[in-house]
Design an enzyme around this catalytic site. Sequence first.
Site, mmCIF file in Angstrom:
data_model
loop_
_atom_site.group_PDB
_atom_site.id
_atom_site.type_symbol
_atom_site.label_atom_id
_atom_site.label_comp_id
_atom_site.label_asym_id
_atom_site.label_seq_id
_atom_site.Cartn_x
_atom_site.Cartn_y
_atom_site.Cartn_z
ATOM 1 N N ASN A 75 0.835 -1.195 0.000
ATOM 2 C CA ASN A 75 0.000 0.000 0.000
ATOM 3 C C ASN A 75 0.868 1.242 0.000
ATOM 4 O OD1 ASN A 75 -0.202 1.698 2.742
ATOM 5 N ND2 ASN A 75 0.340 -0.409 3.247
ATOM 6 N N CYS A 137 6.330 2.948 8.834
ATOM 7 C CA CYS A 137 5.851 3.043 7.447
ATOM 8 C C CYS A 137 6.978 3.397 6.498
ATOM 9 C CB CYS A 137 4.743 4.086 7.348
ATOM 10 S SG CYS A 137 3.194 3.436 7.974
ATOM 11 N N ASN A 202 6.368 -3.596 10.814
ATOM 12 C CA ASN A 202 5.627 -2.757 9.902
ATOM 13 C C ASN A 202 5.888 -3.317 8.500
ATOM 14 O OD1 ASN A 202 4.501 -0.466 8.420
ATOM 15 N ND2 ASN A 202 4.638 0.646 10.344
ATOM 16 N N CYS A 348 4.231 -38.379 -9.818
ATOM 17 C CA CYS A 348 4.341 -37.150 -10.615
ATOM 18 C C CYS A 348 5.797 -36.868 -10.958
ATOM 19 C CB CYS A 348 3.734 -35.967 -9.866
ATOM 20 S SG CYS A 348 4.642 -35.499 -8.382
ATOM 21 N N CYS A 351 9.668 -34.838 -7.226
ATOM 22 C CA CYS A 351 10.808 -35.043 -6.325
ATOM 23 C C CYS A 351 12.049 -35.406 -7.137
ATOM 24 C CB CYS A 351 10.496 -36.130 -5.294
ATOM 25 S SG CYS A 351 10.034 -37.723 -6.015
ATOM 26 N N CYS A 355 15.420 -33.151 -7.320
ATOM 27 C CA CYS A 355 16.638 -33.765 -6.783
ATOM 28 C C CYS A 355 17.681 -33.929 -7.887
ATOM 29 C CB CYS A 355 16.303 -35.115 -6.142
ATOM 30 S SG CYS A 355 17.643 -35.729 -5.116
ATOM 31 N N CYS A 383 17.930 -33.024 2.361
ATOM 32 C CA CYS A 383 17.801 -31.569 2.226
ATOM 33 C C CYS A 383 16.373 -31.081 2.345
ATOM 34 C CB CYS A 383 18.413 -31.091 0.912
ATOM 35 S SG CYS A 383 17.391 -31.428 -0.538
ATOM 36 N N CYS A 386 12.602 -32.519 -1.722
ATOM 37 C CA CYS A 386 11.599 -33.436 -2.279
ATOM 38 C C CYS A 386 10.273 -33.273 -1.554
ATOM 39 C CB CYS A 386 12.098 -34.881 -2.217
ATOM 40 S SG CYS A 386 12.658 -35.413 -0.593
#
Lengths: 435, 447
Positions: A75, A137, A202, A348, A351, A355, A383, A386
């Site tokens: 903003n 701000c 802030n 899928c 991972c 990796c 780490c 994955c």
Amino acid sequence: MNLQSEFLGIKSPNPFWLASAPPTDKEYNVRRAFEAGWGGVVWKTLGLDPHIVNVNGPRYGAVWGPDRRLLGMNNIELITDRPLQINLDEIKIIKRDYPDRAVIVSLMVPCEEDCWKSILPKVDETEADGLELNFGCPHGMSERGMGSAVGQVPDYIEMVTRWVKSNTRMPVIVKLTPNITDIRYPARAAFKGGADAVSLINTVASIVSVNLDTFSPEPSIDGKGTHGGYCGPAVKPIALNLVSQIARDPEMQNKDISGIGGVTTWRDAAEFLALGAGNVQVCTAAMTYGFGIISELTSGLSNWMRKKEINSVSEIVGKAIPNVTDWQYLNLNHVTKAQIDQDLCIKCGRCYAVCEDTSHQAISKTINGERGFEVIDEECVACNMCINVCPVENCITMRDLETGEVDKRTGQKVSDEYANWTTHPNNPSSVKAAE
Amino acid sequence: MSNTKLSPGIVSARLSEEDYSNNFSDAYPGFSNYEAKVEADRCYFCYDAPCISACPTEINIPLFIRQISTEMEEEAAKTIFDQNILGGMCARVCPTETLCEEACVREAAEGKPVKIGRLQRYATDATMNSNIHPYSRDGSNGKKIAVIGSGPAGLACSHRLAMLGYDVEIFESKSKAGGLNEYGIATYKSVDNFASKEIDWLLKIGGIKINFNKTLGTDFSIDELRKSFDAVFIGCGLQDTNKISIHTGSEQFVEDAVDFIADLRQVNDFSSLPIGRNVVVIGGGMTAIDAAVQSQLLGAEKVTIIYRRNLDNMSASQKEQNNATSKGVKIIANAIPTAIEKENNIHKLKLSYTEVDNETGQLKELNQTFSIEADQIFCAIGQKFNNLLDVFQSKRGKIVIDNDGKTSVKNVWAGGDCVDKGEDLTVSAVAQGRDAAQAIHKSIISK
């Protein structure tokens, strides 16, 4: 569950305050917020008359997810753009009508003692519960030497805080800007000046987007943009860290902190409390969903406390702080390995991609010649990437190796002894026991 | 509305104008921009994504979905068209539930695959609606190729060849291009004349000439083409249908479902098409489903599909079966028609139940019989080649091709429904046409 909260001796029925911002700009909003159940408000920042003006174009920019979920917002709105006396009158009415709620007045005036001396008595008359000094701000007001321009100079923070403390009866909270290199310096300065508490964060100085047709930063005012203050869920990790740094600092033991920054759910609030905040302030979530979210915040926190057998909000405060440490003290003898639950795996391959392409080549893409993904223990450094990219919750987990078990990557047996970097042989400045 | 659903016999105008227009409007309208972005976000961008290999044209699906999510519909469409120039039609007619969407990992995870077909339509529509043709042809290389048939295989082959610089002449037996895209797809899957618009868009590449009303065997022969062209591609589909013999007495009673579907596609006023009050469709594939569903949509009171084997053996997908039954179509499996009788002026189809013999695997007709009222019967038990096969090596009544799409005859390639390879799907035909074009190109430049 009683969520009664006490912050600097200021009582509120719950630890959820609305932060100084548009939701607390006037009586109408605050009344509705209190009716909805908010524990307190920090009134939208007051300044000296003549009151400031705002732009007449868009004041907010946004970062959305693809489903238009508001992930982050910035903003360029300034402090209240209404005359001082109107605000003061409304604050007085609100405090009279809601004596059980916390009403804090946020202030921002130039760095001159006379300015503070002139406004503070007027605020005293409202019978509000406390003050918050807006040293945070990052936009607009900072160009005029206020807001983050003060918060970025510890000496100014200390000086102004001291002026305020010597001219008011009220508890003083100093609101800090995250746009600094080490939050502990401004925080220490605030306390040195006599602040009763600090509140943070802030907003973060930011440009949320650039219009690629007009090449104007957004929000755009007549083809030009300026940096704004970033807030919302995206900034929570930054806020959590900064809150914890103050809570952990030996020079600021047991100092009060009001936690701010992306609190959207009860869970976020609990995390801030656990890292040392005495209460939390909320803005973006209320601006996104309306005041009604307070019911989820209070019921969620209550329910969790009941399950954890925590009886009061103050018991949560700082509960995670003993577990926040420096990297150098992390136990290097603690060994974990990723493991993939083949029943949950949907194949899928995300991972594998992460990796193989960007990490440690520790996941194989076939199991017995078929598409399938398995961790190669000999390569896995645990780490966690994955897990980060896996779309199925709990499909990939980290398993702690047992004491005595061989880490196939190093060929070493896992020791149950704690050993960290300070004593590690690879550390040129490791601390060796005297012979 | 002169008639109703209950009017006896085979009559037209059973429904109101509004009903016809609702029934034959777009079955799955395109995504809005917002819907597309939300759906695109569901794609996991899988490694070596299973959806890609499940697509006969091997479109890089995760890539085009990611391009949609970044508001690059044109680039997304190009990713699709690179592999499948008829990606717009395939987005409408592919049985995605047995192809890419079946392979989608979210199907395994939650039974709700990413809606790849609809995303593909979103991307391709965006490009085609803005009249962008993302390919260009450098100019003629002086080589001429003849393509028989302007269906999906012929069009895909022609476009690729034209792009590579060949002058392509298509020989089309009908007066309109498109093959099954124009004549063989359920009307509500290809509204607003999409098939013909798609062809206009495809032909923007240039270098393709279509000769209409030219039938192989009647107007020209393969040998003639081989003499005057550098290569020939056959994508003529299957012109003939399998027939069923039922004792019908003197009347010619059983109609071809293929013709019915073609009529529906070419008609402007649905109320002009007569349909029986009681319709029976015999068969278990997409043609049977399309004929049955559209009979229902035209206002038939009762529509029944008769299939001789178990439901599991139907080649129409479960989704298509569900679509049919949701429209009110009844599917009776394990039954075969035996005779048609006329009782009190109402035609009744006599049927016998069947069973598969566990030992021989043969279908057995049981003694149990039943009958259903049947004013109109459509037969949809498969299409076949006409008598042009003799010059080619053939198998199961279709042309045999090698891995490059080449037939046993020199300089002649083939693809689509007329070849004995792959599934009888639009998308398979596109893949075969495209690959044959590349093979023709390779063969010509290596000479």
